[in-house]
Write a protein that holds these residues in place. Structure first.
Motif, PDB file in Angstrom:
ATOM      1  N   GLU A 184      -1.576  21.105 -24.579  1.00  0.00           N
ATOM      2  CA  GLU A 184      -1.575  19.830 -25.293  1.00  0.00           C
ATOM      3  C   GLU A 184      -2.675  18.888 -24.823  1.00  0.00           C
ATOM      4  O   GLU A 184      -3.152  18.048 -25.584  1.00  0.00           O
ATOM      5  CB  GLU A 184      -0.217  19.148 -25.134  1.00  0.00           C
TER       6      GLU A 184
ATOM      7  N   GLU B 121       1.516   8.067 -23.277  1.00  0.00           N
ATOM      8  CA  GLU B 121       2.563   8.892 -23.854  1.00  0.00           C
ATOM      9  C   GLU B 121       3.293   9.679 -22.777  1.00  0.00           C
ATOM     10  O   GLU B 121       2.671  10.314 -21.925  1.00  0.00           O
ATOM     11  CB  GLU B 121       1.950   9.841 -24.884  1.00  0.00           C
TER      12      GLU B 121
ATOM     13  N   GLU C 146      -7.295  12.509 -34.660  1.00  0.00           N
ATOM     14  CA  GLU C 146      -5.904  12.239 -34.271  1.00  0.00           C
ATOM     15  C   GLU C 146      -5.476  13.132 -33.104  1.00  0.00           C
ATOM     16  O   GLU C 146      -4.740  12.698 -32.212  1.00  0.00           O
ATOM     17  CB  GLU C 146      -4.969  12.451 -35.465  1.00  0.00           C
ATOM     18  N   GLU C 147      -5.949  14.375 -33.111  1.00  0.00           N
ATOM     19  CA  GLU C 147      -5.606  15.281 -32.018  1.00  0.00           C
ATOM     20  C   GLU C 147      -6.313  14.880 -30.726  1.00  0.00           C
ATOM     21  O   GLU C 147      -5.730  14.967 -29.633  1.00  0.00           O
ATOM     22  CB  GLU C 147      -5.987  16.722 -32.397  1.00  0.00           C
TER      23      GLU C 147
ATOM     24  N   SER D  35      -4.023  10.212 -24.933  1.00  0.00           N
ATOM     25  CA  SER D  35      -2.837   9.436 -24.590  1.00  0.00           C
ATOM     26  C   SER D  35      -1.974  10.172 -23.576  1.00  0.00           C
ATOM     27  O   SER D  35      -1.361   9.559 -22.704  1.00  0.00           O
ATOM     28  CB  SER D  35      -2.024   9.104 -25.849  1.00  0.00           C
TER      29      SER D  35
ATOM     30  N   ARG E 260      -4.421  11.971 -29.320  1.00  0.00           N
ATOM     31  CA  ARG E 260      -3.145  12.439 -28.754  1.00  0.00           C
ATOM     32  C   ARG E 260      -3.362  13.028 -27.365  1.00  0.00           C
ATOM     33  O   ARG E 260      -2.619  12.741 -26.423  1.00  0.00           O
ATOM     34  CB  ARG E 260      -2.549  13.477 -29.695  1.00  0.00           C
ATOM     35  N   LYS E 261      -4.400  13.834 -27.191  1.00  0.00           N
ATOM     36  CA  LYS E 261      -4.693  14.404 -25.877  1.00  0.00           C
ATOM     37  C   LYS E 261      -5.037  13.302 -24.880  1.00  0.00           C
ATOM     38  O   LYS E 261      -4.613  13.335 -23.718  1.00  0.00           O
ATOM     39  CB  LYS E 261      -5.847  15.413 -25.983  1.00  0.00           C
TER      40      LYS E 261
ATOM     41  N   LYS F  14      -1.973   3.015 -25.063  1.00  0.00           N
ATOM     42  CA  LYS F  14      -0.788   3.822 -25.323  1.00  0.00           C
ATOM     43  C   LYS F  14      -0.727   4.942 -24.304  1.00  0.00           C
ATOM     44  O   LYS F  14      -1.618   5.769 -24.236  1.00  0.00           O
ATOM     45  CB  LYS F  14      -0.822   4.396 -26.735  1.00  0.00           C
TER      46      LYS F  14
END
Length: 422
Positions: free
Chosen positions: A334, A42, A357-358, A364, A361-362, A40
């Motif tokens: 982020e 982003e 989850e964080e 991605s 996210r970083k 993924k």
């Protein structure tokens, strides 16, 4: 190793194996390793993403001064090591502009004037740059351009820019207290400075400066890529000095004590892979790590920041009040983790408390090729790379307001000869 810390490490390693991030190829601009379909990636949202993908061509024209080679090319010929150290952006920016679509050979139509002076190429036998000759070089170069062309004197340099990538930019000293004492070279105080150094409320950071990443050789990282689906089995990684024994053996001044605290608190912590050794597998190790520490040293920044972003390792930035490269284009809050210098003793708790989850996210966001491109100075240049981010920064400062121009009386009275006496 048991307990919650071990659980965090194992969970992160297993979940992040599909999010390992390859280097952007300096030759092709494409992702080098496969697996993009499985990963993924982003998009960077909002205004930051728009700025990151801006195309500066057509939005500005740059006139490159033709200086005698003693200010630039001859210095590199004398010591080619300058091409590989962390300050080499000044050399590659010059080369880039000579063939860039934004270059104009007509100075009358230029928005910006670039003065190619290589100030970090006077190296010790160990390869460390000595900036002591830099002020003299700058004064001499400005005297040369102001005698040969009329443009400097029209603005006292307000529409000119310089690349000054040393530890403390145009303060031209490697020791902070001496740099602060000297301040920015007076004749550069109206010019735009393109510099690696950035720290809020510091005398060596001029308002309006463009903060860039230090140079890290893209081809060197390219040669050490590992398969993109390799699990990130190292939780925290760092290689570098903790004490500068030659200059600060107690560790209280070097890195403002943050690196000494890092070592004393976590040298025996199994989650922390930290050492002064610099192994041949350094880049491979970073690609296996979840977090890569980026603590200040003598200056707030280092190439670790570039390496972490390019290799997909979440940068842990330990440098109070740092101003980061291309902050309007890269969403540092982020993609990174910020830890105050005084909180280094709590670093294990801080990192293990970040939700998985964080972390994902970083990772991605770090997998986005545009993020990596913006941190690199490849040859040849590529769209959206660090060269183009510098041009974007210059374009956003246009149009020049009328107050950049000096009246004739002022220009004559404060011309280069007067400045050179400072």
């Amino acid at each position: 190793m048991t307990g919650p810390r071990a659980a965090v490490l194992l969970a992160v390693a297993s979940l992040s194996c599909l999010l390992s991030s390859p280097v952007v190829s300096a030759a092709s601009g494409a992702e080098v390793a496969g697996g993009a379909a499985r990963r993924k990636i982003e998009r960077i949202a909002g205004s930051a993403g728009d700025v990151l993908e801006d195309n500066p061509v057509g939005r500005l024209k740059v006139f490159v001064y033709d200086l005698p080679s003693k200010y630039n090319k001859r210095i590199v010929t004398k010591d080619p090591r300058c091409l590989n150290h962390m300050f080499a952006a000044e050399i590659f920016m010059h080369r880039f502009l000579l063939s860039s679509a934004v270059r104009t050979l007509n100075p009358e139509e230029a928005d910006w004037f670039y003065v190619p002076v290589y100030t970090t190429c006077d190296l010790t036998p160990a390869g460390l740059p000595l900036p002591f000759k830099s002020p003299r070089m700058m004064r001499s170069a400005i005297q040369f351009i102001s005698n040969k062309w009329p443009f400097w004197n029209k603005t006292d340099g307000a529409d000119h820019f310089f690349v000054v990538p040393h530890d403390f930019g145009a303060c031209f000293h490697y020791q902070e207290e001496k740099a602060i004492e000297r301040g920015i070279l007076p004749m550069l105080r109206r010019a735009t400075l393109v510099q690696t150094f950035g720290q809020k409320n510091h005398v060596c950071l001029k308002e309006g400066s463009i903060i860039i990443p230090p140079y890290a050789p893209p081809q060197k990282m390219q040669a050490h890529l590992i398969p993109p689906d390799t699990p990130r089995s190292i939780f925290v990684y760092f290689r570098g000095l903790f004490y500068d024994n030659g200059n600060d053996p107690e560790g209280g001044y070097y890195a403002r004590g943050a690196r000494a605290s890092l070592w004393e608190n976590f040298k025996n912590n199994p989650l922390f892979d930290i050492s002064t050794d610099h192994p041949s597998t350094y880049y491979e190790d970073m690609q296996r790590a979840v977090f890569c520490l980026c603590p200040l040293g003598w200056a707030p920044w280092s190439p670790r920041l570039v390496e972490a972003v390019v290799l997909g390792c979440i940068p842990v930035i330990i440098a109070d009040d740092i101003v980061l490269p291309f902050a309007d284009a890269i969403p540092w809050e982020e993609i990174g983790v910020f830890v105050d210098e005084e909180d280094v003793p709590k670093l294990d708790s801080i990192l293990t408390s970040i939700p998985i989850e964080e972390i994902l996210r970083k990772q991605s966001l770090l997998a986005n090729p545009s993020m990596k491109k913006a941190m690199l100075f490849p040859q040849p240049a590529q769209p959206r790379d660090a060269f183009h981010q510098i041009l974007n920064g210059l374009a956003r400062k246009l149009p020049h307001t009328q107050d950049v121009y000096c009246n004739q009386e002022k220009s004559t009275s404060t011309g280069p000869l007067g400045l050179l006496e400072i």
